[in-house]
Design an enzyme around this catalytic site. Sequence first.
Site, short mmCIF file in Angstrom:
data_model
loop_
_atom_site.label_atom_id
_atom_site.label_comp_id
_atom_site.label_asym_id
_atom_site.label_seq_id
_atom_site.Cartn_x
_atom_site.Cartn_y
_atom_site.Cartn_z
N TRP A 107 0.80 -0.99 0.18
CA TRP A 107 0.20 -0.12 -0.06
C TRP A 107 0.52 1.45 -0.19
O TRP A 107 0.67 2.50 -0.34
CB TRP A 107 -0.82 0.17 1.40
CG TRP A 107 -2.09 -0.88 0.85
CD1 TRP A 107 -2.47 -2.70 1.89
CD2 TRP A 107 -3.03 -1.04 -0.15
NE1 TRP A 107 -2.95 -2.52 0.96
CE2 TRP A 107 -3.44 -1.85 0.03
CE3 TRP A 107 -3.53 -0.08 -1.33
CZ2 TRP A 107 -5.11 -2.08 -0.91
CZ3 TRP A 107 -4.48 -0.73 -1.90
CH2 TRP A 107 -5.15 -1.44 -1.70
N ASP A 172 -1.65 6.41 5.94
CA ASP A 172 -2.78 5.66 5.20
C ASP A 172 -3.07 4.55 6.60
O ASP A 172 -2.14 3.94 7.47
CB ASP A 172 -2.61 5.20 4.54
CG ASP A 172 -3.31 3.80 4.02
OD1 ASP A 172 -4.62 4.27 4.76
OD2 ASP A 172 -3.45 3.79 2.68
N LYS A 196 -12.81 -1.58 6.90
CA LYS A 196 -12.09 -2.21 7.50
C LYS A 196 -12.44 -2.46 9.41
O LYS A 196 -12.43 -4.17 10.66
CB LYS A 196 -10.40 -2.33 7.52
CG LYS A 196 -10.38 -3.18 6.00
CD LYS A 196 -9.57 -2.64 6.07
CE LYS A 196 -9.08 -2.40 4.11
NZ LYS A 196 -8.08 -2.46 3.20
C1 LIG Z 1 -7.75 -2.03 1.91
C2 LIG Z 1 -6.75 -0.32 1.39
C3 LIG Z 1 -6.69 0.00 1.01
C4 LIG Z 1 -7.58 0.42 0.02
O1 LIG Z 1 -9.21 1.29 0.31
P1 LIG Z 1 -10.14 1.48 -0.84
O2 LIG Z 1 -10.96 1.71 -0.05
O3 LIG Z 1 -10.28 0.36 -1.48
O4 LIG Z 1 -9.01 2.49 -1.39
C5 LIG Z 1 -5.53 1.65 1.09
N1 LIG Z 1 -4.48 1.22 2.20
C6 LIG Z 1 -4.53 -0.01 2.81
C7 LIG Z 1 -3.89 0.34 3.80
C8 LIG Z 1 -5.42 -1.08 3.16
O5 LIG Z 1 -6.28 -2.16 4.03
#
Ligand SMILES: *Cc1c(COP(=O)(O)O)cnc(C)c1O
Length: 358
Positions: A107, A172, A196
């Site tokens: 990521w 993030d 999540k």
């Molecule tokens: C799942 C995930 C994403 C992507 O998320 P979206 O909402 O599908 O864009 C980005 N960063 C991390 C760390 C993730 O686990």
Amino acid sequence: MSTEGTPARYNYAPGPAQLPPEVVAKAAEAVRSFPPHGRSILELSHRSTDFGAIAEQAEADLRALLALPDDYVVLFLNGGARVHYTLWVQNLSTPGDRIGLVDSGFWSQQAIKEARKLREIRVLPDSPDPADYPDLAPADADGLAFLHYVSNETLTGLAMPAPQAACPLVCDRTSDFLSRPFDIRPYALCYAGSQKNFGTAGLTVLVARRDCLREETGLAPGLSYAAQARTGCLYHTPPIYAWHVSALMLRWIREQGGLEEMERRARTRASLVYDCIDASSLYANAIVPRARSRMNVCFTLADSGLEAAFLQQAETAGLIGLRGHKVTGGMRASLYNAMPVTGAEALVEFMRDFERKA
Ligand SMILES: *Cc1c(COP(=O)(O)O)cnc(C)c1O
């Protein structure tokens, strides 16, 4: 034996992820009938006082959970977390800025790819170790306007603590947001997709220091953090239902005991599974112990020919979503906020049983 029609007991999928049954029940009831009118929440106007109450409560709960100072704004925006790999750069930094990004895996590399199109960037460290997070020195961030990192690499199950840097951090937090307390002060921005740890797909929550949001970005108002903040994130019709589900989750997290309790449960769940892996000769985890994620426990089987049987038998036992990402292969058990400790216990019981028979 067919399991058709039998609900799985536990869902270890990386996201959209398992939700608490009581939250699902409330979300389902709101689709059927939402007070005071008794019509579906799917028809609710974003300009109504009823929606205003949802938004207000969600923000208040999030502020309480994070002990957020007044100079931080909260944004509930539609779309995925990934969109913000571009938007954070445009909303926070100026074209002349040099920005840093930590590479800790998949990521963070996606974030690096997008930032590179927009700014002069510095990638830290020079040669990342896929099993361990980098120990960055504060001087590594010298001359940088912002430093971006990913607190939990979801594919490999690698958790990285906040880097020490003189410049503001951007993070993030999609796969570990609200799973433990953290100090917001070093951050210009934290963002996380809700699917999540605190909701369903369709919403991304941002927590940003107000004075870091640039006004003159040239972006359309819907993409401008400052413009969205001014309209209470109602510039366009927001994803009302996803927002409501997140509001239910934020309330649930508070009622369960807040972020300290989420952290306690996360430690318990993850240790159960890592202990099982470490005691086994069939399962292995590649991440060094200090960098092991409590959210995503990845493991391989010594004989990869057994993977299909592992997944199939797990499913029959009501344990779904264990297949690893196609980039990494292997298995992955995602153990987010809504996964009860009994979910980790059930997985461990199945893993031990499978190993005995293998
Ligand atoms: C799942 C995930 C994403 C992507 O998320 P979206 O909402 O599908 O864009 C980005 N960063 C991390 C760390 C993730 O686990």
